[in-house]
Design a protein around this motif. Structure first.
Motif, PDB file in Angstrom:
ATOM      1  N   CYS A   1      73.932  35.989  50.809  1.00 30.34           N
ATOM      2  CA  CYS A   1      75.023  36.573  51.608  1.00 30.34           C
ATOM      3  C   CYS A   1      75.619  35.508  52.530  1.00 30.34           C
ATOM      4  N   GLY A   2      74.738  34.641  53.057  1.00 33.59           N
ATOM      5  CA  GLY A   2      75.208  33.569  53.930  1.00 33.59           C
ATOM      6  C   GLY A   2      76.136  32.628  53.179  1.00 33.59           C
ATOM      7  N   ALA A   3      75.706  32.221  51.980  1.00 29.20           N
ATOM      8  CA  ALA A   3      76.504  31.298  51.183  1.00 29.20           C
ATOM      9  C   ALA A   3      77.823  31.948  50.759  1.00 29.20           C
ATOM     10  N   ARG A   4      77.823  33.265  50.587  1.00 25.21           N
ATOM     11  CA  ARG A   4      79.058  33.959  50.199  1.00 25.21           C
ATOM     12  C   ARG A   4      79.916  34.364  51.397  1.00 25.21           C
ATOM     13  N   GLN A   5      79.543  33.904  52.569  1.00 28.39           N
ATOM     14  CA  GLN A   5      80.331  34.119  53.806  1.00 28.39           C
ATOM     15  C   GLN A   5      80.404  35.583  54.232  1.00 28.39           C
ATOM     16  N   VAL A   6      79.460  36.420  53.811  1.00 28.43           N
ATOM     17  CA  VAL A   6      79.526  37.824  54.242  1.00 28.43           C
ATOM     18  C   VAL A   6      78.413  38.174  55.221  1.00 28.43           C
ATOM     19  N   ALA A   7      77.521  37.197  55.501  1.00 24.59           N
ATOM     20  CA  ALA A   7      76.360  37.507  56.336  1.00 24.59           C
ATOM     21  C   ALA A   7      76.757  38.014  57.722  1.00 24.59           C
TER      22      ALA A   7
ATOM     23  N   LYS B   1      85.150  16.447  46.055  1.00 26.26           N
ATOM     24  CA  LYS B   1      85.064  15.274  45.176  1.00 26.26           C
ATOM     25  C   LYS B   1      83.833  14.416  45.497  1.00 26.26           C
ATOM     26  N   LYS B   2      83.339  14.578  46.705  1.00 26.15           N
ATOM     27  CA  LYS B   2      82.142  13.841  47.117  1.00 26.15           C
ATOM     28  C   LYS B   2      80.875  14.421  46.497  1.00 26.15           C
ATOM     29  N   TYR B   3      81.028  15.601  45.905  1.00 26.70           N
ATOM     30  CA  TYR B   3      79.854  16.285  45.398  1.00 26.70           C
ATOM     31  C   TYR B   3      79.788  16.170  43.884  1.00 26.70           C
ATOM     32  N   ARG B   4      78.792  15.445  43.416  1.00 25.14           N
ATOM     33  CA  ARG B   4      78.645  15.238  41.973  1.00 25.14           C
ATOM     34  C   ARG B   4      77.820  16.391  41.413  1.00 25.14           C
ATOM     35  N   LYS B   5      78.489  17.198  40.627  1.00 25.84           N
ATOM     36  CA  LYS B   5      77.837  18.419  40.142  1.00 25.84           C
ATOM     37  C   LYS B   5      76.837  18.132  39.029  1.00 25.84           C
TER      38      LYS B   5
ATOM     39  N   PRO C   1      72.217  19.695  49.358  1.00 24.76           N
ATOM     40  CA  PRO C   1      72.723  20.938  48.751  1.00 24.76           C
ATOM     41  C   PRO C   1      72.116  21.181  47.367  1.00 24.76           C
ATOM     42  N   ASP C   2      71.871  20.094  46.617  1.00 28.67           N
ATOM     43  CA  ASP C   2      71.246  20.254  45.301  1.00 28.67           C
ATOM     44  C   ASP C   2      69.847  20.847  45.444  1.00 28.67           C
ATOM     45  N   LEU C   3      69.127  20.309  46.419  1.00 32.26           N
ATOM     46  CA  LEU C   3      67.765  20.793  46.630  1.00 32.26           C
ATOM     47  C   LEU C   3      67.788  22.266  47.046  1.00 32.26           C
ATOM     48  N   PHE C   4      68.687  22.594  47.975  1.00 28.96           N
ATOM     49  CA  PHE C   4      68.741  23.974  48.478  1.00 28.96           C
ATOM     50  C   PHE C   4      69.114  24.976  47.391  1.00 28.96           C
ATOM     51  N   ILE C   5      70.025  24.582  46.522  1.00 27.12           N
ATOM     52  CA  ILE C   5      70.463  25.517  45.484  1.00 27.12           C
ATOM     53  C   ILE C   5      69.414  25.623  44.389  1.00 27.12           C
ATOM     54  N   ASN C   6      68.852  24.471  44.061  1.00 28.44           N
ATOM     55  CA  ASN C   6      67.917  24.473  42.933  1.00 28.44           C
ATOM     56  C   ASN C   6      66.512  24.943  43.273  1.00 28.44           C
TER      57      ASN C   6
ATOM     58  N   ILE D   1      72.183  25.561  56.496  1.00 26.15           N
ATOM     59  CA  ILE D   1      73.202  26.372  57.170  1.00 26.15           C
ATOM     60  C   ILE D   1      74.063  26.919  56.037  1.00 26.15           C
ATOM     61  N   TRP D   2      73.671  28.056  55.492  1.00 29.33           N
ATOM     62  CA  TRP D   2      74.245  28.544  54.233  1.00 29.33           C
ATOM     63  C   TRP D   2      75.765  28.687  54.239  1.00 29.33           C
ATOM     64  N   PRO D   3      76.368  29.254  55.280  1.00 32.12           N
ATOM     65  CA  PRO D   3      77.826  29.430  55.194  1.00 32.12           C
ATOM     66  C   PRO D   3      78.576  28.097  55.158  1.00 32.12           C
ATOM     67  N   ARG D   4      77.929  27.003  55.598  1.00 35.49           N
ATOM     68  CA  ARG D   4      78.595  25.702  55.667  1.00 35.49           C
ATOM     69  C   ARG D   4      77.911  24.676  54.789  1.00 35.49           C
ATOM     70  N   LEU D   5      77.200  25.139  53.790  1.00 40.28           N
ATOM     71  CA  LEU D   5      76.338  24.250  53.021  1.00 40.28           C
ATOM     72  C   LEU D   5      77.069  22.987  52.548  1.00 40.28           C
ATOM     73  N   PHE D   6      78.135  23.157  51.777  1.00 40.79           N
ATOM     74  CA  PHE D   6      78.821  21.995  51.209  1.00 40.79           C
ATOM     75  C   PHE D   6      79.648  21.276  52.257  1.00 40.79           C
ATOM     76  N   HIS D   7      80.279  22.067  53.111  1.00 42.16           N
ATOM     77  CA  HIS D   7      81.128  21.512  54.150  1.00 42.16           C
ATOM     78  C   HIS D   7      80.343  20.553  55.044  1.00 42.16           C
ATOM     79  N   LEU D   8      79.191  21.020  55.515  1.00 41.94           N
ATOM     80  CA  LEU D   8      78.400  20.222  56.455  1.00 41.94           C
ATOM     81  C   LEU D   8      77.898  18.938  55.793  1.00 41.94           C
ATOM     82  N   PHE D   9      77.378  19.067  54.577  1.00 43.43           N
ATOM     83  CA  PHE D   9      76.827  17.877  53.938  1.00 43.43           C
ATOM     84  C   PHE D   9      77.945  16.903  53.530  1.00 43.43           C
TER      85      PHE D   9
END
Lengths: 401, 391
Positions: free
Chosen positions: A63-69, A3-7, A214-219, A268-276
């Motif tokens: 792969c990191g973001a999808r937790q399979v790295a 909820k903290k993340y405004r899409k 996270p917006d910057l990293f994804i975009n 830190i791709w596997p924790r991108l949203f969590h960490l921020f």
């Protein structure tokens, strides 16, 4: 947390664009030669020659973001690749060794490989391994490290000469020619995308910041893998419009921005949203970072080869720690930064090894405190949840004082 | 092989051998002292020399020497590198942490400066850290091309050597003439030649003694090292080979701690050859000595053709194939990788070399080194490996 993340509304466009890109790159390999490139390689030359490109680093991040790295890393480790090596390399090599576990079925098979050391020399060792595995030709482009702000004339000449070599090499292996008109067109499109990206990043000087890290990293994905194409330009035009609207309406990336932070190093791709989200809980928003600005340097198109030589030599992590500290001081001042967060990334030595000194220099010059988090961009085994959380909490309390 | 003179009695021969051993000992002791005692003592030991530090075999020692300075290679020291912790994270190799610690601890205060050739990402950052923390020191960075197969590598390298020559001449206020460069090239070639001769006579020396000689050549003034090494070569001629156990090839970067060499000697194995930058990569290939050629071009050519470090991309050098050739040529029984932890270029090559050796059925062992090696553990692993080779 979410909820903290405004899409962003353009997230859909990004999704469509990147899915399209991956699907198309699979199909295209039947029509066009495919080259695998490092993220800092001069892709404009290849695009203009009609050579399709794929990016193992970007794939590693995916792969990191999808937790399979981590699973894929273990595959590579089983073949003798040390756990201390770059996790993009291990992830990608793992995806080749065990296709069944590779998201999207892996990258399309390469016909050619192009590695440039402006981001690190690990890529060269990684690509040497790929060249042996696939038995395909490898071009190694050497961009001398900038220990000083002004590169030596002979260093730029050296890079320019290699770019000419690269063109001849690509022509030899693909039979395709570099048409001047197409080349200029690609360079112009690349420059437009890069410029839009730069402008979008600059919009985050607004309070509250319209974007968070996270917006910057994804975009940033399109400016890495699709620069030189019209689709990238169209996408960034749309994104820019949305970000401008946020600024006009004073809509922040997080609900309540209290502290403006700077992020240093790869995500830190596997924790991108969590960490921020951990930072957002304290009202911390990352208004700027040093990583996604790597693709925002201007290109001199009047002398295209020399322009490319200069731009690709001067990428952020090919610069001395003194120059990087200088850039960071400038970012702190222009973006009104309250705190610095350094990701000491086990995977990336050229980015991480100078950070302690950079931290000291920037804090001394700006008075802004910093936090160092030791982790890894893809390998979740290097992420110590508890201690990192405690350190973030302590740091945010310091900022609150 | 030396054949004993039939006219000489066994007693007489034994006496001669003892005599030779007695003559060899002071030379070997000099080498061991030069390479193992505290670097702080350097200025006392060589009072007439002004030292310029360097950190990797791609540093142009000849240019440093032609400027009237004495090149001194920095090595991993015995102290735990605590002072480096404020500057380098834990995933930095022992060499970089140790030399930075030595500098911050004041052990390297005698150096007039430091030369960083461009090889790996870690040294690249270390050069900047050095400049930042020792702002008054002369810190030179010298570009070394990455792609040795590129036609553009040579002109770039020559230009970089020329730039370094000018910078250094400006700093040392000592013009670096072509004649001085040629004389330095001769001196350094002599060192390389002597080390190659010792290399051919390895079987008559302990591993520790051989590598002490190589290390001494990197820290002693060459003018003092060469005559001693020449004498040692002479004394080794006709010396009987040591009793031989399994023959090993060592592969890695720097091997500065003699603990592993002592283990090899103790366990009765012998080092047949190596691919180390504190070994053969240091003295491989002379610089061409033609009177009319530009000495900088001659230097550049050596860097392009010498046995490359894994940080260099050389499309014409297949490390795996060469390693197999050495195994055959040196009649080696196995390969021991002595890799510094966190040295990425070597770690990448290991995966490939391992595969090559496995395919050729050559036994190999990986020993990963950190600042203070766990000798007990290394011993157990090496012992087990040697048992396999002996079986």
């Amino acid at each position: 947390m979410t909820k903290k993340y405004r899409k962003l509304a353009t997230a859909q466009d990004l999704n469509r664009l990147m899915t399209h890109y991956y699907v198309r790159s699979k199909l295209i390999s039947r029509l066009q030669p495919v080259a695998w490139l490092t993220s800092g390689a001069p892709v404009e030359i290849l695009t203009a020659m009609g050579i399709a490109s794929a990016y193992p680093e970007n794939y590693g991040a995916l792969c990191g973001a999808r937790q399979v790295a981590t699973t894929l890393c273990r595959e590579a480790e089983g073949r003798g690749y040390s756990r201390d090596l770059c996790s993009y390399a291990r992830t990608h090599i793992g995806s080749i060794l065990k296709k069944a576990d590779a998201p999207l079925g892996g990258l399309p098979r390469p016909d050619l490989l192009v590695a440039c050391n402006n981001i690190c020399s690990t890529t060269v060792k990684w690509y040497e391994a790929l060249a042996r595995y696939y038995k395909v030709p490898l071009f190694v482009l050497d961009t001398p490290f900038m220990h000083h702000p002004e590169p030596e004339a002979h260093a730029i000449q050296y890079v320019a000469a290699q770019l000419e070599e690269l063109i001849a090499w690509l022509q030899k292996h693909t039979g395709r020619k570099l048409e001047q008109k197409k080349f200029m067109e690609t360079l112009t499109l690349s420059r437009q995308a890069v410029q839009l990206w730069r402008e979008i990043r600059e919009l985050c000087q607004a309070r509250p910041s319209p974007l968070n890290a996270p917006d910057l990293f994804i975009n940033m994905a399109p400016v890495v893998v699709l620069r030189g194409t019209r689709e990238a330009v169209t996408f960034y035009q749309k994104l820019k419009a949305e970000v401008e609207e946020r600024v006009a309406k004073k809509v922040g990336a997080i609900p309540e921005e209290k502290y403006r932070l700077l992020w240093d190093n790869i995500a830190i791709w596997p924790r991108l949203f969590h960490l921020f989200a951990c930072f957002a809980d304290f009202g911390g928003c990352f208004v700027v970072d040093t990583y996604t600005q790597a693709w925002s340097a201007d290109l001199d198109v009047s002398e295209p080869i020399e322009g490319l030589a200069r731009t690709y030599t001067a990428v952020y992590i090919n610069q001395s720690l003194q120059m990087r500290a200088e850039t960071m001081v400038d970012l702190v001042e222009r973006f009104g930064v309250d705190g610095l967060v350094f990701h000491s990334n086990r995977s990336c030595k050229p980015y991480s090894l100078g950070q302690y000194d950079i931290h000291r220099i920037v804090t001394e010059r700006t008075g802004v405190p910093g936090l160092i988090i030791e982790a890894d961009m893809c390998d979740s085994r290097a992420y110590a949840e508890g201690p990192i959380k405690t350190r973030i909490q302590t740091f945010m309390e310091i900022l609150a004082r | 092989m030396h054949r004993p003179n039939e006219l000489e009695s066994p007693n007489r021969l034994r006496m001669k051998s003892v005599l030779k051993r007695n003559q060899m000992e002071p030379i070997l002791n000099t080498f061991i002292t030069a390479s193992q005692s505290s670097v702080r003592l350097w200025p006392e030991r060589y009072p007439d020399h002004q030292a310029m530090g360097y950190i990797c075999t791609y540093a142009p020692e000849e240019i440093i020497h032609a400027a009237g300075l004495t090149p001194v290679r920095l090595r991993i020291g015995p102290e735990p590198p605590t002072r480096a912790e404020a500057h380098l994270p834990g995933f930095t190799c022992a060499l970089c942490r140790s030399v930075l610690h030595q500098a911050l601890h004041g052990d390297l205060a005698f150096l007039s400066g430091l030369v960083f050739p461009h090889t790996c990402d870690t040294l690249q950052v270390l050069a900047d850290i050095w400049r930042e923390n020792f702002p008054d020191l002369f810190v030179a960075t010298v570009g070394q091309p990455l792609n040795l197969g590129s036609p553009d590598a040579r002109p770039y390298l020559v230009a970089e050597l020329q730039r370094f020559r000018q910078d250094l001449a400006g700093f040392s206020r000592h013009p670096i003439t072509d004649d001085a460069l040629r004389a330095s090239i001769r001196l350094h070639n002599e060192t390389r030649h002597l080390l190659s001769q010792l290399d051919e006579r390895r079987s008559r020396l302990s591993a520790r003694s051989f590598y002490a000689a190589v290390a001494a050549s990197m820290v002693m003034p060459k003018e003092q090292f060469n005559p001693l090494a020449a004498e040692l070569v002479k004394l080794l001629n006709g010396e009987a080979p040591r009793p031989e156990g399994p023959r090993l090839i060592l592969v890695g970067s720097v091997l500065d701690d003699p603990a592993i060499l002592d283990l090899i000697d103790d366990l009765g194995a012998c080092v047949a050859s190596d691919d180390l930058c504190t070994g053969s990569r240091y003295f491989d290939q002379p610089v061409a000595e033609t009177r009319d050629a530009d000495p900088l071009e001659a230097l550049a050519d050596r860097y392009l053709k010498r046995r490359p470090c894994p940080t260099k991309h050389n499309p014409h050098w297949q490390r795996g194939r060469h390693l197999l050739e050495w195994v055959e040529e040196k009649k080696a029984d196995g390969v021991v990788f002595v890799l510094q932890k966190f040295c990425d270029p070597h770690a990448f090559d290991y995966a490939t070399l391992k595969e090559t050796l496995d395919a050729a059925d050559v036994p190999h062992l990986l020993l990963e080194l950190e600042h203070t090696p766990a000798v007990g553990q290394l011993r157990t692993r090496l012992e087990a490996f040697l048992e396999i080779l002996n079986a």
